[in-house]
Design a protein around this motif. Sequence first.
Motif, PDB file in Angstrom:
ATOM      1  N   LEU A  62       0.831  -1.207   0.000  1.00 55.82           N
ATOM      2  CA  LEU A  62       0.000   0.000   0.000  1.00 55.82           C
ATOM      3  C   LEU A  62       0.864   1.254   0.000  1.00 55.82           C
ATOM      4  CD1 LEU A  62      -2.874  -0.909   2.475  1.00 55.82           C
ATOM      5  CD2 LEU A  62      -3.002  -0.661   0.002  1.00 55.82           C
ATOM      6  N   GLY A  63       1.962   1.225   0.743  1.00 53.12           N
ATOM      7  CA  GLY A  63       2.869   2.370   0.773  1.00 53.12           C
ATOM      8  C   GLY A  63       3.512   2.616  -0.584  1.00 53.12           C
ATOM      9  N   ASP A  64       3.856   1.544  -1.290  1.00 52.27           N
ATOM     10  CA  ASP A  64       4.455   1.673  -2.615  1.00 52.27           C
ATOM     11  C   ASP A  64       3.430   2.113  -3.651  1.00 52.27           C
ATOM     12  OD1 ASP A  64       6.835   0.866  -1.534  1.00 52.27           O
ATOM     13  OD2 ASP A  64       6.683  -1.209  -2.235  1.00 52.27           O
ATOM     14  N   ALA A  65       2.188   1.696  -3.473  1.00 52.84           N
ATOM     15  CA  ALA A  65       1.152   1.984  -4.464  1.00 52.84           C
ATOM     16  C   ALA A  65       0.618   3.405  -4.354  1.00 52.84           C
ATOM     17  CB  ALA A  65       0.008   0.998  -4.315  1.00 52.84           C
ATOM     18  N   ALA A  66       0.699   4.022  -3.201  1.00 51.07           N
ATOM     19  CA  ALA A  66       0.108   5.350  -2.987  1.00 51.07           C
ATOM     20  C   ALA A  66       0.632   6.391  -3.978  1.00 51.07           C
ATOM     21  CB  ALA A  66       0.325   5.795  -1.547  1.00 51.07           C
ATOM     22  N   PRO A  67       1.950   6.533  -4.193  1.00 45.05           N
ATOM     23  CA  PRO A  67       2.411   7.538  -5.157  1.00 45.05           C
ATOM     24  C   PRO A  67       1.989   7.216  -6.591  1.00 45.05           C
ATOM     25  CG  PRO A  67       4.277   6.655  -3.912  1.00 45.05           C
ATOM     26  CD  PRO A  67       3.056   5.908  -3.493  1.00 45.05           C
ATOM     27  N   ILE A  68       1.902   5.933  -6.918  1.00 38.86           N
ATOM     28  CA  ILE A  68       1.494   5.539  -8.272  1.00 38.86           C
ATOM     29  C   ILE A  68       0.026   5.889  -8.496  1.00 38.86           C
ATOM     30  CG2 ILE A  68       1.166   3.555  -9.796  1.00 38.86           C
ATOM     31  CD1 ILE A  68       3.639   2.310  -8.362  1.00 38.86           C
ATOM     32  N   ILE A  69      -0.799   5.620  -7.499  1.00 38.20           N
ATOM     33  CA  ILE A  69      -2.224   5.954  -7.608  1.00 38.20           C
ATOM     34  C   ILE A  69      -2.395   7.467  -7.718  1.00 38.20           C
ATOM     35  CG2 ILE A  69      -4.412   5.930  -6.349  1.00 38.20           C
ATOM     36  CD1 ILE A  69      -3.499   3.179  -5.222  1.00 38.20           C
ATOM     37  N   ALA A  70      -1.656   8.220  -6.913  1.00 33.91           N
ATOM     38  CA  ALA A  70      -1.744   9.684  -6.969  1.00 33.91           C
ATOM     39  C   ALA A  70      -1.312  10.197  -8.339  1.00 33.91           C
ATOM     40  CB  ALA A  70      -0.882  10.302  -5.865  1.00 33.91           C
ATOM     41  N   ALA A  71      -0.256   9.639  -8.903  1.00 33.03           N
ATOM     42  CA  ALA A  71       0.205  10.054 -10.227  1.00 33.03           C
ATOM     43  C   ALA A  71      -0.829   9.720 -11.289  1.00 33.03           C
ATOM     44  CB  ALA A  71       1.540   9.383 -10.551  1.00 33.03           C
ATOM     45  N   ALA A  72      -1.455   8.565 -11.192  1.00 31.66           N
ATOM     46  CA  ALA A  72      -2.483   8.172 -12.167  1.00 31.66           C
ATOM     47  C   ALA A  72      -3.677   9.111 -12.101  1.00 31.66           C
ATOM     48  CB  ALA A  72      -2.919   6.738 -11.917  1.00 31.66           C
ATOM     49  N   ILE A  73      -4.072   9.493 -10.891  1.00 29.04           N
ATOM     50  CA  ILE A  73      -5.176  10.447 -10.747  1.00 29.04           C
ATOM     51  C   ILE A  73      -4.786  11.791 -11.337  1.00 29.04           C
ATOM     52  CG2 ILE A  73      -6.514  11.755  -9.047  1.00 29.04           C
ATOM     53  CD1 ILE A  73      -6.439   9.207  -7.291  1.00 29.04           C
ATOM     54  N   GLY A  74      -3.548  12.229 -11.097  1.00 23.98           N
ATOM     55  CA  GLY A  74      -3.068  13.488 -11.663  1.00 23.98           C
ATOM     56  C   GLY A  74      -3.067  13.472 -13.180  1.00 23.98           C
ATOM     57  N   VAL A  75      -2.620  12.383 -13.765  1.00 25.53           N
ATOM     58  CA  VAL A  75      -2.610  12.270 -15.232  1.00 25.53           C
ATOM     59  C   VAL A  75      -4.041  12.287 -15.765  1.00 25.53           C
ATOM     60  CG1 VAL A  75      -2.078  10.686 -17.130  1.00 25.53           C
ATOM     61  CG2 VAL A  75      -0.375  11.124 -15.367  1.00 25.53           C
ATOM     62  N   GLY A  76      -4.944  11.612 -15.072  1.00 25.88           N
ATOM     63  CA  GLY A  76      -6.347  11.615 -15.482  1.00 25.88           C
ATOM     64  C   GLY A  76      -6.942  13.014 -15.463  1.00 25.88           C
TER      65      GLY A  76
END
Length: 52
Positions: A20-34
């Motif tokens: 979950l700690g590793d996935a948080a920045p990736i999820i945030a980046a994906a939301i930003g790109v969206g």
Amino acid sequence: MEENASAIVTQITKAGTDVLGDAAPIIAAAIGVGIVFWGAKVLWSKFKGMAK
């Protein structure tokens, strides 16, 4: 046996927390790109409407 089970549960919980700690920045980046693509789509439709 109880000690081994407790150690296994602890390791599984720790691994889940790490993922979950590793996935948080990736999820945030994906939301930003969206959001960026959504904004570009809105602006494109506005500019396209102005060109008519």
